[in-house]
Design an enzyme around this catalytic site. Structure first.
Site, short mmCIF file in Angstrom:
data_model
loop_
_atom_site.label_atom_id
_atom_site.label_comp_id
_atom_site.label_asym_id
_atom_site.label_seq_id
_atom_site.Cartn_x
_atom_site.Cartn_y
_atom_site.Cartn_z
CE1 TYR A 183 -4.07 -2.18 0.48
CE2 TYR A 183 -2.37 -3.09 2.32
CZ TYR A 183 -3.63 -3.02 0.93
OH TYR A 183 -5.28 -4.11 1.02
N PRO A 184 0.09 2.67 -0.46
CG PRO A 184 0.24 3.69 -2.51
CD PRO A 184 -0.54 2.22 -2.00
CE LYS A 185 -2.52 1.40 4.25
NZ LYS A 185 -3.03 0.76 5.54
CB VAL A 186 2.78 9.08 2.65
CG1 VAL A 186 4.00 8.01 1.84
CG2 VAL A 186 2.04 9.82 2.39
#
Length: 248
Positions: free
Chosen positions: A113-116
């Site tokens: 998941y491209p989480k920030v």
């Protein structure tokens, strides 16, 4: 600590892991979804091959997690892009911003998941359901929808949130080059839709260099939904290896 004990750990720090080694269950997960039409060229610039774009659409979502095993409550916002892969329709997760570090670390390390970290919120204000996303002290997105104006068929609501999801997993090696670079696939399972509504909606995106949601500009709002559900996230499977240039 013996080598055999080290191998039992899935993440660091060893004495206090960044997240729990478990599959989380989401209870009372609340969605605000706003689907909008955007610039086709902007989409082509961010969606990786071999995914294909059929229509220039984006789904902006804000998700309020009422209770998540292993993480506790948190809120998340981001963009998902309708795509197809080898004839299968799904969504490519473009960006995700959330206010919970264990969920961020787990989503990136275990899955793809491209989480920030960010500061999203979902709340009701004067008859409108409001979803916002801030990066630091600056507003990045504001979505509004008429609160529970019309019932949405629950089967349709379930179909909206259970399409296959595609993500890009990239892990660098010690030489700075990718050690892992794969397109992966997952989907939501064990779904119970507790309520679903639709209504008029608006969406504003604001320019920010570190949260460039506005690079996919809002040209027309197509639809909106408000969904309350329980669900589980399935594991991921690789479907394309970029380092080999072929399906894995």
């Amino acid at each position: 600590m013996k080598a055999a004990d080290v191998r039992q750990h899935v993440t660091t720090p060893l004495a206090s892991p960044a997240y729990a080694p478990m599959v989380p269950r989401f209870t009372d997960r609340e969605y605000l979804n706003v689907v909008y039409r955007t610039d086709p060229g902007a989409l082509r610039a961010v969606v990786p091959e071999p995914l294909r774009i059929d229509e220039p659409l984006v789904r902006f979502e804000v998700m309020k997690m009422g209770d998540v095993s292993g993480y506790g409550p948190y809120t998340e916002a981001g963009q998902a892009i309708p795509v197809s892969f080898e004839g299968e329709q799904g969504e490519y997760l473009h960006t995700m911003h959330l206010d919970n570090f264990p969920a961020t670390a787990s989503g990136r390390e275990v899955s793809a998941y491209p989480k920030v970290i960010g500061s999203p919120a979902l709340f009701v204000d004067s008859g409108a359901l409001v979803g916002t996303l801030d990066h630091g002290s600056l507003r990045v997105a504001t979505a509004t929808m008429g609160y529970k104006h019309h019932e949405l068929d629950r089967a349709e609501a379930e179909a909206q949130i259970t399409v296959p999801t595609f993500m890009l997993k990239t892990i660098p090696g010690y030489d700075g080059l990718p050690r892992v670079q794969e397109l992966v696939r997952t989907r939501i399972t064990d779904v119970t839709v507790k309520g679903a509504w639709t209504g008029p909606a608006r969406l504003q995106l604001f320019q920010h260099v570190l949260a460039p949601l506005a690079d996919l500009p809002v040209l027309e709002v197509v639809s909106a939904s408000h969904i309350l559900t329980d669900l589980t996230l399935a594991g991921v499977e690789p479907v394309h290896d970029y380092l080999k240039g072929a399906a894995s």
